[in-house]
Design a protein around this motif. Sequence first.
Motif, short mmCIF file in Angstrom:
data_model
loop_
_atom_site.label_atom_id
_atom_site.label_comp_id
_atom_site.label_asym_id
_atom_site.label_seq_id
_atom_site.Cartn_x
_atom_site.Cartn_y
_atom_site.Cartn_z
N LYS A 195 -7.34 -4.67 -7.61
CA LYS A 195 -7.13 -5.21 -6.09
C LYS A 195 -6.08 -4.18 -5.55
CE LYS A 195 -8.59 -9.75 -7.21
NZ LYS A 195 -8.46 -11.03 -7.35
N LEU A 196 -6.49 -3.46 -4.35
CA LEU A 196 -5.62 -2.68 -3.79
C LEU A 196 -5.88 -3.03 -2.17
CD1 LEU A 196 -6.48 0.64 -5.50
CD2 LEU A 196 -4.35 -0.47 -5.69
N PRO A 249 0.79 -6.97 -5.98
CA PRO A 249 1.01 -7.71 -7.13
C PRO A 249 -0.19 -7.88 -8.02
CG PRO A 249 2.09 -8.77 -5.22
CD PRO A 249 1.25 -7.56 -4.61
N ASP A 250 -1.57 -8.07 -7.51
CA ASP A 250 -2.79 -8.36 -8.11
C ASP A 250 -3.36 -7.18 -8.58
OD1 ASP A 250 -2.43 -11.09 -7.41
OD2 ASP A 250 -4.17 -11.02 -6.17
N SER A 251 -2.68 -5.88 -8.31
CA SER A 251 -3.33 -4.79 -9.01
C SER A 251 -2.97 -4.34 -10.38
CB SER A 251 -2.49 -3.51 -8.08
OG SER A 251 -2.77 -3.51 -6.74
N MET A 287 -12.21 -11.94 -2.74
CA MET A 287 -12.24 -13.28 -1.97
C MET A 287 -11.17 -14.15 -2.68
SD MET A 287 -14.39 -12.83 0.19
CE MET A 287 -14.31 -14.51 0.83
N CYS A 288 -10.84 -13.92 -3.89
CA CYS A 288 -9.63 -14.55 -4.70
C CYS A 288 -8.46 -13.86 -5.03
CB CYS A 288 -10.20 -14.94 -6.08
SG CYS A 288 -9.06 -15.76 -6.95
N ILE A 289 -7.49 -13.97 -4.04
CA ILE A 289 -6.24 -13.00 -4.03
C ILE A 289 -5.25 -13.90 -3.94
CG2 ILE A 289 -4.96 -11.34 -2.62
CD1 ILE A 289 -7.73 -11.08 -1.22
N SER A 290 -4.17 -13.70 -4.69
CA SER A 290 -2.97 -14.37 -4.92
C SER A 290 -1.97 -14.67 -3.73
CB SER A 290 -1.86 -13.91 -5.97
OG SER A 290 -1.35 -12.64 -5.54
N ARG A 344 0.90 -11.98 1.29
CA ARG A 344 2.20 -11.69 1.80
C ARG A 344 2.21 -10.40 1.77
NH1 ARG A 344 3.68 -16.65 -0.80
NH2 ARG A 344 4.86 -15.42 -2.46
N VAL A 345 2.43 -9.83 0.63
CA VAL A 345 2.79 -8.41 0.65
C VAL A 345 1.99 -7.51 1.39
CG1 VAL A 345 2.65 -6.44 -0.95
CG2 VAL A 345 3.94 -8.44 -1.69
#
Length: 209
Positions: free
Chosen positions: A58-59, A126-128, A182-185, A190-191
């Motif tokens: 995820k980017l 952070p999810d990348s 659709m599912c992101i921390s 926030r970032v």
Amino acid sequence: MVDHVARVAAAGAAETLAGSLLHGMRALCPDVGDTVIERRPLDLSPRQLAAVLPSLGKLLYLARSRCDASDDALPPGLLTDMVELMPLLQFRQLQAASLITVEGPCEWIECLDRCGHASARLYLLPDSDYLAWDGLHAAVAPVAPDMPAASAAQPCLERARIVQFRQRAWAGMQLLSIEMCMCISPISCRVARRIVRSEVVSGWLPEHH
């Protein structure tokens, strides 16, 4: 003892104020000074970039609605089904950028068009996939820039999205597309919001994104 506590409190307040001022300065002028943003050109073709994008996870993707490469032909064998992905296939130079802010490090890859303008940016979240991101930078040898760097203030972006890239074979060609995440921390949200706010302040991203 009272004097010592007062000095510590004053130093802490001064540090907080300095940090706030530094953050504001970097948000308002993200390209001010070589010590603020570190950039290095990457020797990566559009075909190579398209092949590695799905592995990055995820980017945050920011793309201009119009760029100076809009009339350039697509690389042979590559297609996209979205106009906003065109900068990823038509760039003239790719470069990695990083910035140390008071809130932590920020890293991104940007595509430059024929005039040296940033036509798209890919931000690490952070999810990348950090291993794939580091592997991309480690596997690509830096090259000397072949065009002058232009101002990043180009307020004509299409939109900002958190996406995951997909590439698949279609009619004998490779089709680059995106999947909406659709599912992101919460921390990635926030970032991403902080990055988008700084791009709006800098003028690179319009307020109606």
